[in-house]
Each structure stands twice: as structure tokens, then as C-alpha cells.
Design a protein around this motif. Sequence first.
Motif, PDB file in Angstrom:
ATOM      1  N   SER A 175       0.820  -1.219   0.000  1.00 41.13           N
ATOM      2  CA  SER A 175       0.000   0.000   0.000  1.00 41.13           C
ATOM      3  C   SER A 175       0.848   1.261   0.000  1.00 41.13           C
ATOM      4  O   SER A 175       0.328   2.351  -0.247  1.00 41.13           O
ATOM      5  N   ARG A 176       2.168   1.092   0.300  1.00 40.63           N
ATOM      6  CA  ARG A 176       3.095   2.208   0.423  1.00 40.63           C
ATOM      7  C   ARG A 176       2.571   3.229   1.435  1.00 40.63           C
ATOM      8  O   ARG A 176       2.464   4.417   1.156  1.00 40.63           O
ATOM      9  N   ARG A 177       2.311   2.682   2.636  1.00 38.80           N
ATOM     10  CA  ARG A 177       1.830   3.530   3.731  1.00 38.80           C
ATOM     11  C   ARG A 177       2.470   3.056   5.026  1.00 38.80           C
ATOM     12  O   ARG A 177       2.843   1.894   5.172  1.00 38.80           O
ATOM     13  N   PHE A 178       2.545   3.981   5.986  1.00 40.41           N
ATOM     14  CA  PHE A 178       2.989   3.621   7.314  1.00 40.41           C
ATOM     15  C   PHE A 178       1.856   2.934   8.062  1.00 40.41           C
ATOM     16  O   PHE A 178       0.687   3.317   7.934  1.00 40.41           O
ATOM     17  N   VAL A 179       2.210   1.916   8.865  1.00 37.29           N
ATOM     18  CA  VAL A 179       1.212   1.155   9.612  1.00 37.29           C
ATOM     19  C   VAL A 179       1.699   0.967  11.049  1.00 37.29           C
ATOM     20  O   VAL A 179       2.892   1.042  11.339  1.00 37.29           O
ATOM     21  N   ASP A 180       0.726   0.689  11.955  1.00 38.84           N
ATOM     22  CA  ASP A 180       1.082   0.403  13.342  1.00 38.84           C
ATOM     23  C   ASP A 180       1.200  -1.104  13.546  1.00 38.84           C
ATOM     24  O   ASP A 180       1.168  -1.881  12.577  1.00 38.84           O
ATOM     25  N   GLN A 181       1.297  -1.536  14.807  1.00 40.62           N
ATOM     26  CA  GLN A 181       1.512  -2.959  15.087  1.00 40.62           C
ATOM     27  C   GLN A 181       0.330  -3.818  14.641  1.00 40.62           C
ATOM     28  O   GLN A 181       0.487  -5.014  14.397  1.00 40.62           O
ATOM     29  N   ARG A 182      -0.848  -3.211  14.556  1.00 42.43           N
ATOM     30  CA  ARG A 182      -2.050  -3.948  14.129  1.00 42.43           C
ATOM     31  C   ARG A 182      -2.296  -3.786  12.629  1.00 42.43           C
ATOM     32  O   ARG A 182      -3.368  -4.119  12.132  1.00 42.43           O
ATOM     33  N   LEU A 183      -1.297  -3.250  11.926  1.00 50.75           N
ATOM     34  CA  LEU A 183      -1.349  -3.039  10.477  1.00 50.75           C
ATOM     35  C   LEU A 183      -2.411  -2.027  10.059  1.00 50.75           C
ATOM     36  O   LEU A 183      -2.858  -2.023   8.918  1.00 50.75           O
ATOM     37  N   ARG A 184      -2.792  -1.147  10.983  1.00 54.71           N
ATOM     38  CA  ARG A 184      -3.690  -0.052  10.627  1.00 54.71           C
ATOM     39  C   ARG A 184      -2.869   1.090  10.042  1.00 54.71           C
ATOM     40  O   ARG A 184      -1.748   1.363  10.486  1.00 54.71           O
ATOM     41  N   PHE A 185      -3.433   1.766   9.038  1.00 56.77           N
ATOM     42  CA  PHE A 185      -2.734   2.903   8.447  1.00 56.77           C
ATOM     43  C   PHE A 185      -2.543   3.998   9.506  1.00 56.77           C
ATOM     44  O   PHE A 185      -3.442   4.296  10.292  1.00 56.77           O
ATOM     45  N   ILE A 186      -1.357   4.590   9.511  1.00 55.59           N
ATOM     46  CA  ILE A 186      -1.084   5.728  10.388  1.00 55.59           C
ATOM     47  C   ILE A 186      -1.385   6.995   9.591  1.00 55.59           C
ATOM     48  O   ILE A 186      -0.557   7.455   8.796  1.00 55.59           O
ATOM     49  N   ARG A 187      -2.575   7.512   9.787  1.00 50.36           N
ATOM     50  CA  ARG A 187      -2.991   8.699   9.025  1.00 50.36           C
ATOM     51  C   ARG A 187      -2.575   9.996   9.711  1.00 50.36           C
ATOM     52  O   ARG A 187      -2.406  11.024   9.055  1.00 50.36           O
ATOM     53  N   SER A 188      -2.449   9.958  11.036  1.00 54.25           N
ATOM     54  CA  SER A 188      -1.952  11.126  11.766  1.00 54.25           C
ATOM     55  C   SER A 188      -1.112  10.636  12.927  1.00 54.25           C
ATOM     56  O   SER A 188      -1.425   9.613  13.552  1.00 54.25           O
ATOM     57  N   CYS A 189      -0.035  11.364  13.217  1.00 52.59           N
ATOM     58  CA  CYS A 189       0.898  10.904  14.245  1.00 52.59           C
ATOM     59  C   CYS A 189       1.588  12.097  14.898  1.00 52.59           C
ATOM     60  O   CYS A 189       2.237  12.898  14.223  1.00 52.59           O
ATOM     61  N   PHE A 190       1.428  12.202  16.211  1.00 52.12           N
ATOM     62  CA  PHE A 190       2.263  13.121  16.975  1.00 52.12           C
ATOM     63  C   PHE A 190       3.564  12.390  17.289  1.00 52.12           C
ATOM     64  O   PHE A 190       3.543  11.293  17.849  1.00 52.12           O
TER      65      PHE A 190
END
Length: 393
Positions: free
Chosen positions: A220-235
Motif C-alpha cells: 500500500s506504500r503507507r505507514f502502519v502500526d503494530q495492528r497493520l492499521r494505516f497511520i494517518r496522523s501521528c504526533f
Amino acid sequence: MKRHTIEPRPGWQAIVEQQGCIYPLTRYPDGSLRPYWDESAYYEFSLPEVEALEEVVEELHTMCLAAAAHIVERNRFAELGITQPRLVSLVAESWRRRDELPTIYGRFDLRYDGTGPAKMLEYNADTPTSLVEAASPQWFWMEDRFPGADQWNSLHERLVDAWRKQASLLPPGPVHFAHSAGDDLGEDLMTVAYLRETAEQAGLVTQALSVEEIGWDRLSRRFVDQRLRFIRSCFKLYPWEWLTTDRFGPHVLETLDNGGGTGTTCWIEPAWKMLLSNKALLAILWELNPGHPHLLPAYLDGPRELAVEGGYVAKPLLGREGAGVTIHGAGTAPLVREEPCCYQGFAPLPDFDGNRVVLGAWTVEGEAAGLGIRESSGPITDGYARFLPHVIL
């Protein structure tokens, strides 16, 4: 502004740890542990002093924004060490779309002794720490020791309100809060945890993780978290200069959301904060506002007249906690270092009973919001500096 000594509260260490300051002690090179949270003394301010300092902070923030606009309009990125064409373009676009991007907080470091005008030492606008102790333990200390007094401290309420007002700028899904697992003391961890708490109080859904746990999905060429959810916003409590130059740096640039839905990850603080967290800003501020009463003279090409008139401090453009800072007295031979530096006029830190003090004036959404005070035994505020509470009487 006065410094007073006082007897620490019984069990003070356990008290402040419960309030989020889980790093109340500092280990020194000789192996000894000494207080980082130091309530054996405190600083007293008058209300007019604080009101005047609030005006100074907001004036300085406005000047910094004008300097950022100047850097973008005149394409002076190279003076900040930002030379990668793609990064230059993205930072400039981030600045132009800044009203579409969430931004939360920053911290000015000021020289002030209660008599003359406050002087700006630097602006930590990307990843400032010492927030937890400024917002929480120092407030509860005041309530314990000086019931009914006041404090320059509206940090918690303003942070919650900032998340609430800027929620509409965030993409759908949880806001991820990331710190570096390399943080041995727990300061970064607790700073991020506290900011996450303020976001949740504003009604946002959040998720915690470390920067090292952020994954990259090649399909998908996206950043993901440990649960493979897309990281759409991140502090992220992780400097932009690291984020854009580490192994995943190209992916950060590829997926950067600068507003308008053009990317896939919205980072907080936004990329344009790179313009304010760089010491080159000090020289550009002085160039644009020569002689301003709240600025110190500063240059990028060398100390110029400062080597003769009063001395100077050489600061790496991206240094933190005093790392790499050197002090040069008046009359010494001008020294231009190989690494890019800002050469700022030397203004010795105020000395209160042998303690050198720096005021950390916090901003939330660009408005003055609170004060944290750090003391050091030497002329440079470094990793051994202590945090002291304050009160308005």
C-alpha cells in the motif's frame, strides 16, 4: 523575580512520580543521584512581571513566523542546512498550507533576571520536553505549599482546547502518539503520554507506539502500526531532522500530508516547524529586527564584532540540551567552526545564589501558556539542569 529556599515536602519523590514526573533524579558522572525535580527552592514572580513576559513571548512568536515566511519567500533553506530539493519543496508547501495543518506547542528559552528586558536564547518549536513537570507537578506543588496563590500555568486547559479546536484538521482514524524507545529516562515517554491524555480529554481516539514500532507496508506504500492499521496522523516526539534522514526518510517525504489530502500521513508537529527549531532562525531574526530589545545579536558566517564586544556563544544549528555549545569571551580570536553554527551574543545567565537560571516559556497554538524554570551550576543549561517550581504572589 526572586529565589527562595524552602524545605521539600516529605515524600516529594513519590508525589511527583505519581503526577507523571517519573524521572525526578539525575545520575551524575560520579554515579550519584541528585534531584532533577528540585523543590528545595522556588521562584516568586509578581503578576505584572508575568503579564509583561506573556507579551514578550507572543511578540517573539509573531516575529518567528515572519522570519519563517521570509525564509520561504527568499529561498534561504540552505542556511538552515535544508538542501535536499524534495525536502525544501515539502517544507515550503507545509508553510503555505499551515492553516490546514495541526500544530500544538513550543517552548521559548529566555534569559531574564527580573530587571532588564527578557532576551530570546532559542525556540524549541518541534520536540520540546519538560512539559510534564511544568504542567502538572509544579501546579500541585503550588496547591500544597501556597494554597490560594497563582502560577503562570494554563498549559493543561490550553492543550485540551487546542486538540479540540484542531480535531477537524486531522484525518479519520486514531491519532498515533510516538516516542523513541531509545529514551532511557522515560522523559519522552511521559511527555507523549501526557499529550495523548490531553488529546483524549478533547475527545480524540488515540493509539500509543514507539517510533521504532512504526512499520512500512510495501504494497500500500503507507505507514502502519503494530495492528497493520494505516497511520494517518501521528504526533511524534522525534525531530524532523531525524525523521527525514533515517532509513525510512524517503517514505516520510513520499507520504507527507501537507493538507489538501495530497499525502497519507499527517505529522504533528508539521514540517514547517523545522524553520523555527533551527538555530539559524536566531541570525535571521536579528537580521530582520536589528537591535530589538528581546533579541541577542546573532550571525551565521562567524562572530563578527561579538568576538570583541562582549563575547559570543557558538551553537550547532540542531543541537539539544547544550550539546556542542561553546562560550567565547570578549577579546578572544574569532573562531569559525567547521560544522554549521549560529554565533550569538554572549548574555551570561542570571546568577541566583550560584545557580544559573533559564526561563522556559511555553506556547500553545502560538499563545503564551505557562512557565518552567531550569537551573544549572555552570554557564550552559545541559542535561544536568534542575527543574524548579514557581509561584505568583
